[in-house]
Design an enzyme around this catalytic site. Structure first.
Site, mmCIF file in Angstrom:
data_model
loop_
_atom_site.group_PDB
_atom_site.id
_atom_site.type_symbol
_atom_site.label_atom_id
_atom_site.label_comp_id
_atom_site.label_asym_id
_atom_site.label_seq_id
_atom_site.Cartn_x
_atom_site.Cartn_y
_atom_site.Cartn_z
ATOM 1 N N ASP A 1 -8.855 1.675 6.589
ATOM 2 C CA ASP A 1 -8.920 3.148 6.650
ATOM 3 C C ASP A 1 -10.057 3.628 7.560
ATOM 4 O O ASP A 1 -9.890 4.574 8.323
ATOM 5 C CB ASP A 1 -9.135 3.729 5.243
ATOM 6 C CG ASP A 1 -7.821 3.835 4.465
ATOM 7 O OD1 ASP A 1 -6.849 3.152 4.849
ATOM 8 O OD2 ASP A 1 -7.780 4.588 3.471
ATOM 9 N N LEU B 1 0.824 -1.215 0.000
ATOM 10 C CA LEU B 1 0.000 0.000 0.000
ATOM 11 C C LEU B 1 0.854 1.260 0.000
ATOM 12 O O LEU B 1 0.435 2.300 -0.496
ATOM 13 C CB LEU B 1 -0.915 0.028 1.230
ATOM 14 C CG LEU B 1 -2.183 -0.808 1.151
ATOM 15 C CD1 LEU B 1 -2.843 -0.886 2.517
ATOM 16 C CD2 LEU B 1 -3.155 -0.214 0.145
ATOM 17 N N THR C 1 -3.769 5.636 4.200
ATOM 18 C CA THR C 1 -2.422 5.127 3.913
ATOM 19 C C THR C 1 -1.439 6.295 3.952
ATOM 20 O O THR C 1 -0.358 6.188 4.547
ATOM 21 C CB THR C 1 -2.387 4.420 2.542
ATOM 22 O OG1 THR C 1 -3.283 3.308 2.589
ATOM 23 C CG2 THR C 1 -0.989 3.933 2.195
ATOM 24 N N HIS D 1 -0.778 7.444 7.529
ATOM 25 C CA HIS D 1 0.157 6.500 8.154
ATOM 26 C C HIS D 1 1.593 6.752 7.664
ATOM 27 O O HIS D 1 2.522 6.869 8.467
ATOM 28 C CB HIS D 1 -0.321 5.078 7.789
ATOM 29 C CG HIS D 1 0.565 3.959 8.240
ATOM 30 N ND1 HIS D 1 0.236 3.116 9.274
ATOM 31 C CD2 HIS D 1 1.766 3.511 7.776
ATOM 32 C CE1 HIS D 1 1.197 2.208 9.430
ATOM 33 N NE2 HIS D 1 2.135 2.430 8.524
ATOM 34 N N GLU D 2 1.756 6.882 6.342
ATOM 35 C CA GLU D 2 3.107 7.041 5.782
ATOM 36 C C GLU D 2 3.718 8.396 6.139
ATOM 37 O O GLU D 2 4.912 8.484 6.414
ATOM 38 C CB GLU D 2 3.094 6.844 4.258
ATOM 39 C CG GLU D 2 2.655 5.450 3.788
ATOM 40 C CD GLU D 2 3.420 4.305 4.426
ATOM 41 O OE1 GLU D 2 4.543 4.527 4.917
ATOM 42 O OE2 GLU D 2 2.889 3.180 4.441
HETATM 43 ZN ZN LIG Z 1 3.969 1.731 8.234
#
Ligand SMILES: [Zn+2]
Length: 327
Positions: free
Chosen positions: A298, A192, A234, A237-238
């Site tokens: 999510d 992802l 995603t 998070h990143e």
């Molecule tokens: Zn991670």
């Protein structure tokens, strides 16, 4: 013992990376299928960087020491850091028209980041009462500066950083000391996304997100999305990793994420666990699976904690690894 375990893991990872090293070859076409559990390669890439450059480990330790001092001061000082604005460059690297995501889809992602990092996300109200005392805003804003669109012959990208290199079918980063570079593209093996932690090489600095996990279906329904990873989390998070957050389970059994206000997790959680899901680690605490740094869907991640917010703000403080953004 822990150090030894880390080194063995790093060598194994390096060996795997070497076997796979054939970056000029086009990877086999990715068959579109529903993605199972969240997969993020940020920790593995950090371990690879450490294996290739021992100084990377030293720099990470220096950043950790600095962060610890910053958190000490933050604990003794109730005033929060001033709101910071991060300009964002988005590289849309596409092989098919579906991968050439629209400007509206890119903008929906920026909107999600602004909500999640300022605790204005509507689902923040779902944070259970036992964690309400530690949920926190990061007070960081994101502004879309530029979208760079690059047509590529590569059908998918792995973690060898080709997506960040124009010479390899990707797109070179723009001034990483002043811009957060985000790449949207097709990633192989159900990945992802991944981010580079602070203190890494400028040439690869930024975050990479699978094109159909980039943006929010709720904000831009006409975009291209993959089920369960379609609300822009995603990237939340990143970008958390890019600002020096670790996975909530510390990438080890009952590991350490360097945050005192997150419970100890056995390992990652996927999907949407029950609210009363407990860790079997010391003290058997309720797990904070709704934290952005877990591996849940999510729709089931909606909070950062105070310590996570402080760690992220430390990155931009005077003496911090990304202080250039504050000037
Ligand atoms: Zn991670």
């Amino acid at each position: 013992m822990r150090k030894l375990t880390m080194s063995v893991a790093a060598i194994l990872l390096l060996a795997t990376a070497c076997q796979k090293h054939d970056s000029n070859q086009t990877e086999p076409e990715e068959i579109a299928s529903e993605i199972g559990e969240r997969k993020c390669a940020s920790h593995e890439i950090l371990q690879q960087q450490i294996a290739q450059d021992p100084e990377r480990a030293t720099r990470m330790q220096e950043i950790e020491n600095f962060t610890e001092r910053y958190l000490q001061t933050a604990r003794n000082n109730s005033t929060s850091a001033a709101t910071l604005t991060i300009p964002v460059v988005v590289h849309v690297v596409y092989n098919t028209s579906a991968q050439n995501i629209s400007t509206a889809q890119v903008q929906s992602q920026i909107a999600v980041l602004n909500e999640d990092f300022n605790m204005t996300n509507a689902d923040n109200s779902l944070v259970p009462s036992h964690f309400a005392g530690v949920k926190a805003s990061v007070n960081i804003n994101f502004v879309l500066d530029t979208i760079i669109r690059v047509a590529t012959k590569k059908r998918s990208f792995g973690t060898n950083e080709d997506i960040k290199r124009s010479s390899r079918g990707g797109s070179d980063p723009v001034d990483p000391s002043n811009y957060l570079n985000m790449w949207s593209g097709n990633l192989s093996n159900g990945l992802l996304g991944y981010a580079q932690f602070p203190g890494g090489p400028a040439a690869t600095d930024g975050v990479v997100i699978l094109y159909n996990a980039f943006g929010s279906k709720a904000k831009n329904p006409s975009g291209t999305y993959t089920p369960n990873y379609d609300l822009g989390r995603t990237a939340t998070h990143e970008v958390g990793h890019w600002m020096n957050l670790r996975h909530i389970w510390g990438d080890a059994t009952c590991g350490n994420d360097f945050c005192g206000d997150t419970p100890v997790h056995n390992t990652s959680n996927g999907g949407c666990p029950p609210a009363d899901h407990r860790s079997t680690c010391s003290g058997t605490p309720l797990e904070m699976w709704m934290n952005y740094m877990d591996y849940t869907y999510d729709r089931c991640m909606y909070m950062f904690t105070t310590n996570q917010s402080q760690r992220m703000n430390a990155v931009f403080a005077a003496g911090g690894p990304r202080n250039s953004f504050a000037n």
